[in-house]
Write an enzyme that holds these catalytic residues in place. Structure first.
Site, PDB file in Angstrom:
ATOM      1  N   CYS A   1      78.304  43.850  65.306  1.00 39.38           N
ATOM      2  CA  CYS A   1      78.304  42.416  65.582  1.00 39.38           C
ATOM      3  C   CYS A   1      79.731  41.933  65.852  1.00 39.38           C
ATOM      4  O   CYS A   1      80.307  42.260  66.873  1.00 39.38           O
ATOM      5  CB  CYS A   1      77.621  41.667  64.436  1.00 39.38           C
ATOM      6  SG  CYS A   1      77.163  39.982  64.858  1.00 39.38           S
TER       7      CYS A   1
ATOM      8  N   HIS B   1      72.203  44.605  63.206  1.00 39.10           N
ATOM      9  CA  HIS B   1      72.722  44.908  61.867  1.00 39.10           C
ATOM     10  C   HIS B   1      71.876  45.966  61.156  1.00 39.10           C
ATOM     11  O   HIS B   1      71.033  45.613  60.322  1.00 39.10           O
ATOM     12  CB  HIS B   1      72.744  43.630  61.021  1.00 39.10           C
ATOM     13  CG  HIS B   1      73.783  42.656  61.427  1.00 39.10           C
ATOM     14  ND1 HIS B   1      75.086  42.710  60.967  1.00 39.10           N
ATOM     15  CD2 HIS B   1      73.727  41.600  62.265  1.00 39.10           C
ATOM     16  CE1 HIS B   1      75.785  41.721  61.507  1.00 39.10           C
ATOM     17  NE2 HIS B   1      74.998  41.028  62.301  1.00 39.10           N
TER      18      HIS B   1
ATOM     19  N   GLU C   1      72.766  47.710  58.775  1.00 38.56           N
ATOM     20  CA  GLU C   1      73.073  47.650  57.334  1.00 38.56           C
ATOM     21  C   GLU C   1      72.166  46.656  56.608  1.00 38.56           C
ATOM     22  O   GLU C   1      72.122  46.642  55.381  1.00 38.56           O
ATOM     23  CB  GLU C   1      74.556  47.300  57.107  1.00 38.56           C
ATOM     24  CG  GLU C   1      74.945  45.838  57.269  1.00 38.56           C
ATOM     25  CD  GLU C   1      75.176  45.413  58.731  1.00 38.56           C
ATOM     26  OE1 GLU C   1      74.698  46.115  59.642  1.00 38.56           O
ATOM     27  OE2 GLU C   1      75.820  44.364  58.949  1.00 38.56           O
TER      28      GLU C   1
END
Lengths: 226, 48
Positions: free
Chosen positions: A86, A196, A198
């Site tokens: 990002c 994302h 994560e």
């Protein structure tokens, strides 16, 4: 596996990133502040998401010129793996470590939703445990994710198989050219992506498909060391 | 439609400095503009 997470003023995903790395690697990542000039010895350097320097000037522009980035560039030149997610992807493009630029979303709105990601190349240390062509849901949250590059650069990315992730199933959230969600540098050691992974590493996130990226890194790094 | 930014930059010139146009162009290309997606124009206005 020794991993470093770089924190800029305005970074907000460093804790999520550390949690994902801890889960996948069973080691403790080192958090490094933007004003530092030296990186600890690392196998992986991560530039996480957020709004570094308040997105002033352009998203990632000031981060790209912060003191720590000289060390990040040196490490990348030496072949250390670098992952930008990002805002980290934006900073990698602004710093010249990745080609192209991330423009304002085509809708001009901030988007925060799940997209479908297609894994286009699994011959990388970042994606070696995925199945080529597989898709996975993954969250995005950004205002400037509209990937742009000139036609020649796009052709080179495609012919070198350096488009690693693509938005699939009509879920392109930002107008990115050719549905590009993530790209690799020429050396194959710097990856940037807008979604994302994560934030999709445990059941409470709705799925664990993102964890495969971090587990791929563990395998990819051990293969490189062998 | 065109969208852009205007930066008003005040410079104190020294004898050993490059021409202001070239200093400003360098600033634009290194930081103020992203040349992948942006262009720039420099206009030098002398202090009266």
């Amino acid at each position: 596996m020794r991993s470093v997470v770089v924190q800029f003023p305005g970074t907000n995903r460093e804790r999520d990133m550390i949690a994902a790395l801890r889960l996948a690697t069973e080691t403790e990542p080192v958090l490094v502040w933007h004003a530092d000039t030296e990186l600890p010895k690392a196998d992986l350097i991560v530039l996480p998401g957020g709004f570094s320097y308040g997105d002033y000037l352009r998203a990632g522009a000031i981060a790209a010129h912060s003191p720590i980035m000289e060390s990040v560039k040196r490490a990348a030149d030496q072949g250390v793996l670098v992952l930008g997610i990002c805002n980290g992807f934006q900073a990698l493009c602004e710093s010249g470590l990745l080609p192209g630029a991330l423009m304002r979303n085509a809708s001009l709105n901030f988007v925060c939703r799940n997209v479908e990601l297609r894994i286009e190349n699994t011959e990388t240390p970042f994606t070696c445990l995925y199945k080529r062509g597989a898709t996975m849901p993954c969250p995005v949250a950004h205002h400037d994710g509209n990937y742009f590059a000139d036609p020649e650069t796009l052709e080179r990315l495609e012919s070198d198989l350096r488009v690693i992730f693509r938005y699939d199933g009509g879920t392109n959230p930002n107008g990115s050219q050719r549905n590009i969600a993530g790209i690799l540098n020429e050396g194959g050691n710097v990856l940037g992506l807008m979604p994302h992974p994560e934030n999709r590493v445990e059941a409470a996130h709705g799925g664990t498909e993102g964890l495969t990226l971090f587990k791929s890194l563990v395998l990819g790094i051990s293969d490189r060391a062998a | 439609m065109r969208q852009g930014k205007v930066f008003d930059i005040t410079m104190k010139l020294n004898d050993d400095m490059d021409e202001p146009e070239s200093v400003l162009a360098d600033m634009a290309e290194r930081l103020l503009a992203n040349m992948v997606i942006e262009d720039y124009r420099v206009e030098v206005i002398a202090d009266s």
